[in-house]
Enzyme design. Sequence first.
Site, PDB file in Angstrom:
ATOM      1  N   HIS A  74       0.831  -1.216   0.000  1.00 57.55           N
ATOM      2  CA  HIS A  74       0.000   0.000   0.000  1.00 57.55           C
ATOM      3  C   HIS A  74       0.863   1.262   0.000  1.00 57.55           C
ATOM      4  CE1 HIS A  74      -3.823  -2.149   0.655  1.00 57.55           C
ATOM      5  NE2 HIS A  74      -3.107  -2.967   1.403  1.00 57.55           N
ATOM      6  N   ASN A 147     -10.327  -3.110   2.050  1.00 61.10           N
ATOM      7  CA  ASN A 147      -9.975  -3.127   0.634  1.00 61.10           C
ATOM      8  C   ASN A 147     -11.222  -2.905  -0.212  1.00 61.10           C
ATOM      9  OD1 ASN A 147      -7.202  -3.712   1.009  1.00 61.10           O
ATOM     10  ND2 ASN A 147      -7.591  -5.909   1.091  1.00 61.10           N
ATOM     11  N   TYR A 361       0.413  -4.564  12.066  1.00 56.83           N
ATOM     12  CA  TYR A 361       0.301  -3.148  11.735  1.00 56.83           C
ATOM     13  C   TYR A 361       1.041  -2.268  12.732  1.00 56.83           C
ATOM     14  CZ  TYR A 361      -3.013  -3.726   7.898  1.00 56.83           C
ATOM     15  OH  TYR A 361      -3.599  -4.044   6.707  1.00 56.83           O
TER      16      TYR A 361
END
Length: 696
Positions: A74, A147, A361
Amino acid sequence: MADEQIEAVTATGQGGEPHQVAVEALTTSQGAPVPDNQNSLRAGEHGPALLEDLVLRDKIFRFDHERIPERVVHARGYGAHGVFECTRSLTGVTVADVFGEVGRRTEVFVRFSTVAGRAGSFDLARDVRGFAVKFYTREGNWDLVGNNIPVFFIQDAMKFPDLVHAVKEDPDRAFPQAQSAHDTFWDFVSCLPESTHMTLWQMSDRAIPRSFRFMEGFGVHTFRFLAEDGASTYVKFHWKPKLGCQSVVWDEAVKINGADPDFHRRDLWNAISSGDHPQWDLAVQLFDQATADALPFDVLDPTKIVPEETVPLQVVGRLTLDRTVDNDFAETEQVAFCTQNIVPGIGFTDDPLLQGRNFSYLDTQLSRLGGPNFTQLPVNRARCPMAFFHQDGHMQQDVPSGPINYEPNSSDDGGPRERAGAQALTTFAEPLSGTKTRLRPESFADHYSQAKMFWDSQTPVEQDHIVAAYVFELSKVRERAIRLRMVANLRAVDDGLATRIAAGLGLPLPEPAPAAVPVRTDLPASPAVSMLRNPPRTFAGRTLGTVVTDGVDRALLEALRRHARDAGASVAVIAQRVGGVVADDGEPIVADAQLAGAPSVLFDAVAVLTSAAGAEELAADPAAQDFLTDAFHHSKYLAIGEHCGPLLDRTGLAHSVDDGCFLLDADRVAADFITACADLRYWPRTAVRGATPPKE
């Protein structure tokens, strides 16, 4: 390496014959042999991932820190500020403040992105698009990191580094960039049947959206809503664009990347700057454990959807993007999304991919943003009051005072204390039991049934595009054995699909890949997953590209502008010279773009308005020829002025005029043309070239 760490395995060579090769044992970074590289360690077959899983943590930790400071995935993204407004209270199923009252407005930041390419890649790659939303709620930040496709390639986070390594550029040559059409990606997914469903979505037009504004978003995973009394309700999140979905066709994507590699970000910037604020409805699917148990698949499997026909969507809010960023680096690049960022009333499930993301993350931000204080950056800082005992760290910007930085303490001013009850972060009291194990549950074993459901749900035009995409991508694969293995997987989905792809590749039709469980043929189609079965039926938010020449009929051009404006669309005026043209009334018309630099792929429909002399000039201009022929072959609606005969003759389209072409000679025709443009494309034209139009 010791001999006992070398074993023989069966591989398939270039000729397709299996043979034995010696391979080293896979180890952790510390050299310990890895017993299972497919599944994370969890408590029982359906239990949560365990923090002690050193194999998973070692693998993802190394992967998260591969690049600094660009995101590993990303990397190419674009962001905007906005607001979320609750339109339906959900107080009966969740205490989440954002859904607590109709009309409640919550500040948000949204980042759209491609997955595979680097920050300098192009916008129109065939790729999954990220749709990440940070809600700055009154009870902390909630990150819904999703997404534009509702399923994913893998079931367990253990495989995420492998997936990304496979789809990224080859490490020995640093290409191909921002594309999956190469050996390593298709080798990986052809060896991993669970990816088959996702590749069908990836080969569909969903992977080449017209713009962020015309793109759906999904939370992908099944989450929980937690009520005041602690009761749990499963929830799946959907973002539905108010202007409907729209994609480009592949030839357009290729040409847009050449004409304007920043097409998506430019489109979002222009829309917000002009006051045409993009909007999405937030819809949820809510269901209980009994419903989940009755479904023919596991709701914790991220390679599956819950069909909207089975659990209908309920619209609960509206997202509006109304402000561009002030600084792309400070905001879009430094924003840090973490799936673990939830607020009271929202909880996790034991989806093994989600469990791994919750670890990954946060860990990634340490490398990318330099330390734990990235939460103090303006784009990441919560908008509600904060109180904690965290201290120091890289780039600390706050200046705490006083001697108390611990708890419990006996000081009169001892600082914050925990809050009990439903208004605090609570976890669903789910009973757990089971042996620690690395095991994929049997309910995750069906890899082809929903893939077949998706294929059966597409219109013939969409199926044509999926077949063409597979043929294109697999034609770039050098190893014949990989192509055969992928077609075998697809034959397990649908014989016709595999037969068409094999024919396009010049391959013999292989036997279907073995299925771990029988492929279900009784699943009903899901029309909701087809874009062409759910058209927007509006031209709002789109752009009409209009080529003009000297002597153009100003009244007709103004009629087009008026009717387009009434439909919520805009008109871009294109001329051979950027200085514009002189109309039939002797007055100038300013051009928005120069013809050679504004091909028809940049527009949603096209018109060509000329004088008699101007038509002769356009007929000799290759840019004008390409503009018209591309628009025709991309099935766009065309409006042609009465003097355009020479251009039609030169392009060979004089005898191909169909109901998607309008002879623009009066205001009434201009109105009819703009009305027709609400269908976005004239798909029957595709049937002339061997396909079939969608049937409703």
